[in-house]
Every structure is written in C-alpha cells, then in structure tokens.
Scaffold this active site. Structure first.
Site, PDB file in Angstrom:
ATOM      1  N   GLY A   1      22.222 -18.475  55.935  1.00 41.18           N
ATOM      2  CA  GLY A   1      22.888 -18.179  54.669  1.00 41.18           C
ATOM      3  C   GLY A   1      22.603 -16.806  54.079  1.00 41.18           C
ATOM      4  O   GLY A   1      22.852 -16.587  52.896  1.00 41.18           O
TER       5      GLY A   1
ATOM      6  N   GLY B   1      24.634 -14.103  59.223  1.00 40.61           N
ATOM      7  CA  GLY B   1      25.680 -13.688  58.286  1.00 40.61           C
ATOM      8  C   GLY B   1      27.059 -13.560  58.902  1.00 40.61           C
ATOM      9  O   GLY B   1      27.925 -12.866  58.366  1.00 40.61           O
TER      10      GLY B   1
ATOM     11  N   SER C   1      24.512 -22.621  65.336  1.00 36.62           N
ATOM     12  CA  SER C   1      23.094 -22.639  64.972  1.00 36.62           C
ATOM     13  C   SER C   1      22.823 -23.886  64.141  1.00 36.62           C
ATOM     14  O   SER C   1      23.301 -24.021  63.012  1.00 36.62           O
ATOM     15  CB  SER C   1      22.761 -21.385  64.164  1.00 36.62           C
ATOM     16  OG  SER C   1      21.495 -21.545  63.576  1.00 36.62           O
TER      17      SER C   1
ATOM     18  N   MET D   1      11.201 -17.721  67.170  1.00 35.92           N
ATOM     19  CA  MET D   1      10.670 -16.855  66.105  1.00 35.92           C
ATOM     20  C   MET D   1       9.246 -17.331  65.836  1.00 35.92           C
ATOM     21  O   MET D   1       8.936 -17.870  64.771  1.00 35.92           O
ATOM     22  CB  MET D   1      11.563 -16.951  64.860  1.00 35.92           C
ATOM     23  CG  MET D   1      12.887 -16.215  65.035  1.00 35.92           C
ATOM     24  SD  MET D   1      14.132 -16.745  63.849  1.00 35.92           S
ATOM     25  CE  MET D   1      14.749 -18.201  64.671  1.00 35.92           C
TER      26      MET D   1
ATOM     27  N   MET E   1      10.943 -21.764  64.439  1.00 35.28           N
ATOM     28  CA  MET E   1      10.178 -20.878  63.543  1.00 35.28           C
ATOM     29  C   MET E   1       8.803 -21.471  63.262  1.00 35.28           C
ATOM     30  O   MET E   1       8.657 -22.681  63.105  1.00 35.28           O
ATOM     31  CB  MET E   1      10.925 -20.732  62.213  1.00 35.28           C
ATOM     32  CG  MET E   1      12.360 -20.275  62.352  1.00 35.28           C
ATOM     33  SD  MET E   1      13.081 -19.968  60.742  1.00 35.28           S
ATOM     34  CE  MET E   1      14.796 -19.663  61.175  1.00 35.28           C
TER      35      MET E   1
ATOM     36  N   MET F   1      19.758  -9.198  65.778  1.00 39.65           N
ATOM     37  CA  MET F   1      19.675  -9.887  64.491  1.00 39.65           C
ATOM     38  C   MET F   1      20.395  -9.044  63.440  1.00 39.65           C
ATOM     39  O   MET F   1      20.116  -7.849  63.292  1.00 39.65           O
ATOM     40  CB  MET F   1      18.214 -10.061  64.052  1.00 39.65           C
ATOM     41  CG  MET F   1      17.429 -11.087  64.847  1.00 39.65           C
ATOM     42  SD  MET F   1      18.200 -12.700  64.941  1.00 39.65           S
ATOM     43  CE  MET F   1      18.235 -13.209  63.221  1.00 39.65           C
TER      44      MET F   1
ATOM     45  N   HIS G   1      22.554 -23.078  69.281  1.00 38.39           N
ATOM     46  CA  HIS G   1      21.484 -22.116  69.004  1.00 38.39           C
ATOM     47  C   HIS G   1      20.421 -22.837  68.181  1.00 38.39           C
ATOM     48  O   HIS G   1      20.709 -23.415  67.135  1.00 38.39           O
ATOM     49  CB  HIS G   1      22.095 -20.959  68.223  1.00 38.39           C
ATOM     50  CG  HIS G   1      21.142 -19.866  67.878  1.00 38.39           C
ATOM     51  ND1 HIS G   1      20.824 -18.853  68.753  1.00 38.39           N
ATOM     52  CD2 HIS G   1      20.434 -19.617  66.749  1.00 38.39           C
ATOM     53  CE1 HIS G   1      19.972 -18.025  68.175  1.00 38.39           C
ATOM     54  NE2 HIS G   1      19.707 -18.465  66.954  1.00 38.39           N
TER      55      HIS G   1
ATOM     56  N   HIS H   1      15.866 -19.902  70.215  1.00 42.82           N
ATOM     57  CA  HIS H   1      15.533 -18.599  69.610  1.00 42.82           C
ATOM     58  C   HIS H   1      14.116 -18.728  69.062  1.00 42.82           C
ATOM     59  O   HIS H   1      13.895 -19.351  68.030  1.00 42.82           O
ATOM     60  CB  HIS H   1      16.563 -18.294  68.504  1.00 42.82           C
ATOM     61  CG  HIS H   1      16.300 -17.031  67.750  1.00 42.82           C
ATOM     62  ND1 HIS H   1      17.008 -16.677  66.624  1.00 42.82           N
ATOM     63  CD2 HIS H   1      15.411 -16.033  67.962  1.00 42.82           C
ATOM     64  CE1 HIS H   1      16.564 -15.517  66.174  1.00 42.82           C
ATOM     65  NE2 HIS H   1      15.585 -15.110  66.957  1.00 42.82           N
TER      66      HIS H   1
ATOM     67  N   PHE I   1      15.925 -17.512  57.693  1.00 48.81           N
ATOM     68  CA  PHE I   1      16.756 -18.478  56.964  1.00 48.81           C
ATOM     69  C   PHE I   1      18.231 -18.302  57.313  1.00 48.81           C
ATOM     70  O   PHE I   1      18.672 -17.188  57.612  1.00 48.81           O
ATOM     71  CB  PHE I   1      16.588 -18.286  55.451  1.00 48.81           C
ATOM     72  CG  PHE I   1      15.170 -18.472  55.006  1.00 48.81           C
ATOM     73  CD1 PHE I   1      14.664 -19.740  54.761  1.00 48.81           C
ATOM     74  CD2 PHE I   1      14.314 -17.376  54.884  1.00 48.81           C
ATOM     75  CE1 PHE I   1      13.328 -19.920  54.398  1.00 48.81           C
ATOM     76  CE2 PHE I   1      12.981 -17.544  54.512  1.00 48.81           C
ATOM     77  CZ  PHE I   1      12.494 -18.816  54.267  1.00 48.81           C
TER      78      PHE I   1
ATOM     79  N   ASP J   1      23.492 -12.496  65.495  1.00 43.67           N
ATOM     80  CA  ASP J   1      22.965 -13.672  64.774  1.00 43.67           C
ATOM     81  C   ASP J   1      22.641 -13.293  63.334  1.00 43.67           C
ATOM     82  O   ASP J   1      21.781 -12.450  63.094  1.00 43.67           O
ATOM     83  CB  ASP J   1      21.696 -14.142  65.502  1.00 43.67           C
ATOM     84  CG  ASP J   1      21.119 -15.434  64.935  1.00 43.67           C
ATOM     85  OD1 ASP J   1      21.799 -16.114  64.151  1.00 43.67           O
ATOM     86  OD2 ASP J   1      19.965 -15.753  65.309  1.00 43.67           O
TER      87      ASP J   1
ATOM     88  N   SER K   1      25.717 -21.265  58.665  1.00 42.47           N
ATOM     89  CA  SER K   1      26.362 -21.707  57.419  1.00 42.47           C
ATOM     90  C   SER K   1      27.877 -21.588  57.410  1.00 42.47           C
ATOM     91  O   SER K   1      28.548 -22.417  56.788  1.00 42.47           O
ATOM     92  CB  SER K   1      25.763 -20.992  56.208  1.00 42.47           C
ATOM     93  OG  SER K   1      25.268 -19.753  56.526  1.00 42.47           O
TER      94      SER K   1
ATOM     95  N   ASP L   1      16.957 -22.551  66.216  1.00 45.37           N
ATOM     96  CA  ASP L   1      16.046 -21.604  65.564  1.00 45.37           C
ATOM     97  C   ASP L   1      14.649 -22.205  65.440  1.00 45.37           C
ATOM     98  O   ASP L   1      14.398 -23.066  64.597  1.00 45.37           O
ATOM     99  CB  ASP L   1      16.595 -21.234  64.171  1.00 45.37           C
ATOM    100  CG  ASP L   1      17.782 -20.296  64.273  1.00 45.37           C
ATOM    101  OD1 ASP L   1      17.688 -19.301  65.014  1.00 45.37           O
ATOM    102  OD2 ASP L   1      18.812 -20.563  63.613  1.00 45.37           O
TER     103      ASP L   1
HETATM  104  C1  DX5 Z   1      18.001 -16.658  61.109  1.00 47.74           C
HETATM  105  C2  DX5 Z   1      18.431 -17.456  62.298  1.00 47.74           C
HETATM  106  C3  DX5 Z   1      19.905 -17.581  62.433  1.00 47.74           C
HETATM  107  C4  DX5 Z   1      20.534 -18.376  61.300  1.00 47.74           C
HETATM  108  C5  DX5 Z   1      21.959 -17.935  61.097  1.00 47.74           C
HETATM  109  O1  DX5 Z   1      16.639 -16.474  61.174  1.00 47.74           O
HETATM  110  O2  DX5 Z   1      17.962 -16.844  63.475  1.00 47.74           O
HETATM  111  O3  DX5 Z   1      20.252 -18.172  63.680  1.00 47.74           O
HETATM  112  O4  DX5 Z   1      20.505 -19.752  61.553  1.00 47.74           O
HETATM  113  O5  DX5 Z   1      22.429 -18.464  59.920  1.00 47.74           O
HETATM  114  P1  DX5 Z   1      23.764 -17.950  59.222  1.00 47.74           P
HETATM  115  O6  DX5 Z   1      24.860 -18.035  60.246  1.00 47.74           O
HETATM  116  O7  DX5 Z   1      23.941 -18.863  58.069  1.00 47.74           O
HETATM  117  O8  DX5 Z   1      23.481 -16.540  58.791  1.00 47.74           O
HETATM  118 ZN    ZN Z   2      18.732 -17.539  65.379  1.00 42.30          ZN
END
Ligand code: DX5
Ligand code: ZN
Length: 234
Positions: free
Chosen positions: A167, A194, A10, A70, A39, A159, A35, A68, A165, A192, A215, A37
């Site tokens: 992290g 953590g 990601s 969002m 947003m 999810m 991946h 992805h 975000f 996806d 992260s 993101d």
């Molecule tokens: C969150 C994103 C994830 C995010 C994952 O809204 O969809 O793809 O980047 O980040 P980590 O792997 O740090 O949780």
């Molecule tokens: Zn994502």
C-alpha cells in the site's frame, strides 16, 4: 520483441484466514505467479511469513511461488524455503556487504549497502540454482544496480517502494534502473511496490515485464479486470 506481461499476486494483501480461497480467485483471474513477502522485523520493520506458509500454499496451487526474502542472513534460509516449495528465491543485495552508516542499527530502515560482497551473494545464488530453483536478486530503491552478478541470476527485482509494507506509493526514480536492465539483461525483470493502473504503464515502458501487486489486485472486486488490463500493457 517485448516479453508477455506476467502478473504476480503478492499475498501480503490477501485474507490470510481465507488463503486457499484467495489463491483460487487469483488463479481463476489469470495470475501467473504468487509473490510471498517474507519479513523478519530486522531487515524491514514488519514481520510476516515463514516457510510453513509456503508449504501450505504449495498444496493449493501448481503456479510459480516466489519467496521474496526480506530477512537478515538470507543464505541460512534458502534451503527451508526451497524445501517448502518455493520455485523462485529472491535475495536482497543489501544483505551482502557492509551496511551504510545510516542503516547500521537494527531499527534504521531502509537498509542500504556500501558495496556488494559479490562473492557471498554469488555463492547463495548458486546454492539456489543447485536446489533446482530460480535465483533472483532484489535492489532497494536507492541501491544502485550491481551489474557484475547479473550472469548469476535468472531474474532481477527492482523495489519501487522501501520494503516492509503493502500500500505504499510508487517511486518513479527507480525507472532508470529498469531501462538499464532492459538493455543488458535477458532474464526476468520484475517490479514490486505501488503498482496500479497509473504506475504499471511507466514500469512496463521502462522495461519490467513481471508486475507484482498486492493492494491494487486484492483491493479490487474484479480480479480478472485488473489482470487483463495489466497484461494488455505488453
Ligand atoms: C513490500 C513488498 C511488496 C508489497 C507490494 O515490502 O515487497 O511485495 O507486498 O504491495 P503493493 O502492491 O500494495 O505496493
Ligand atoms: Zn515483495
């Protein structure tokens, strides 16, 4: 037999001023997908990536690019992300149907849904497939699986954090959704949020084989060790 693990990097945690370099580092380390993101500051509180970045990335890698989305009204953007070069387009089911009262205002997150409008979701999944791309649905942590639409998608993304975000902390309460999917769904099962050395084994045991990480991967100075250990969980 278990499917091989695929790691999807990601890029939310990449260095955007050195994106081509980070793409190369991921490729060299054995990443299978990127991946992305996307947003809009409405579906989620954060604002990130539009199709122009997908287009730029497309010039630097032959690997799978997954967008992805969002964003509110994702159907209107399918074509632009497809044209920009995304191979997989991931739609949040919470964008299809009436919002839960607790998430109706623009600044109330995470977005939740009363009941999925399968007709309009199915139409958008079809649209993705007609463009020659793979169609995925995404479920927020508290959104229950909508099993009716599984025949219309190539993959499902669960999810394990509230979107917005990188992290954040993995939410183990989503694991039963992975278990159920593994029983009934033949396509890609992705997780996806953590993902790290402690949480990835839980997700894989429950049924995920596509591990998305921001992260954990970009925070390491040994990308190939991270990828190797994730892939060894198969
Ligand atoms: C969150 C994103 C994830 C995010 C994952 O809204 O969809 O793809 O980047 O980040 P980590 O792997 O740090 O949780
Ligand atoms: Zn994502």
């Amino acid at each position: 037999m278990n499917k091989p693990i695929e790691v999807s990097a990601s890029i939310l945690a990449a260095d955007f001023s050195q994106l081509a370099r980070d793409i190369k580092r991921c490729e060299d380390a054995g990443v299978g997908r990127f991946h992305i993101d996307c947003m809009d500051g409405h579906f989620v509180p954060n604002l990130t990536i539009g199709p122009v970045i997908v287009e730029a990335m497309r010039k630097h890698t032959p690997l799978i690019l997954e967008a992805h989305l969002m964003i509110e009204h994702p159907g209107h953007y399918i074509e632009s992300y497809a044209k920009a070069g995304a191979d997989i387009i991931q739609l949040q089911v919470e964008c299809y149907g009436e919002r839960l009262p607790s998430s109706r205002l623009w600044n109330q997150w995470p977005k939740g849904i009363e009941k999925v409008d399968t007709l309009s979701l199915r139409a958008d999944l079809k649209k993705i497939r007609h463009l020659g791309k793979k169609a995925f649905v995404v479920f927020n942590p508290t959104t229950p699986l909508c099993e009716d639409i599984l025949n219309d998608c190539d993959g499902v993304l669960i999810m394990s954090v509230n979107p917005g975000f990188a992290g954040q902390k993995f939410m183990p309460e989503v694991l039963p959704k992975l278990k159920r999917l593994k029983e009934i769904f033949k396509g890609d099962i992705a997780i996806d949020g953590g993902i790290n050395a402690q949480t990835a084994p839980l997700a894989v045991t429950a049924g995920a084989h596509v591990l998305i990480t921001a992260s954990y991967l970009f925070g390491s100075d040994q990308f190939s060790d991270v990828i190797k250990s994730l892939k060894s969980l198969a």
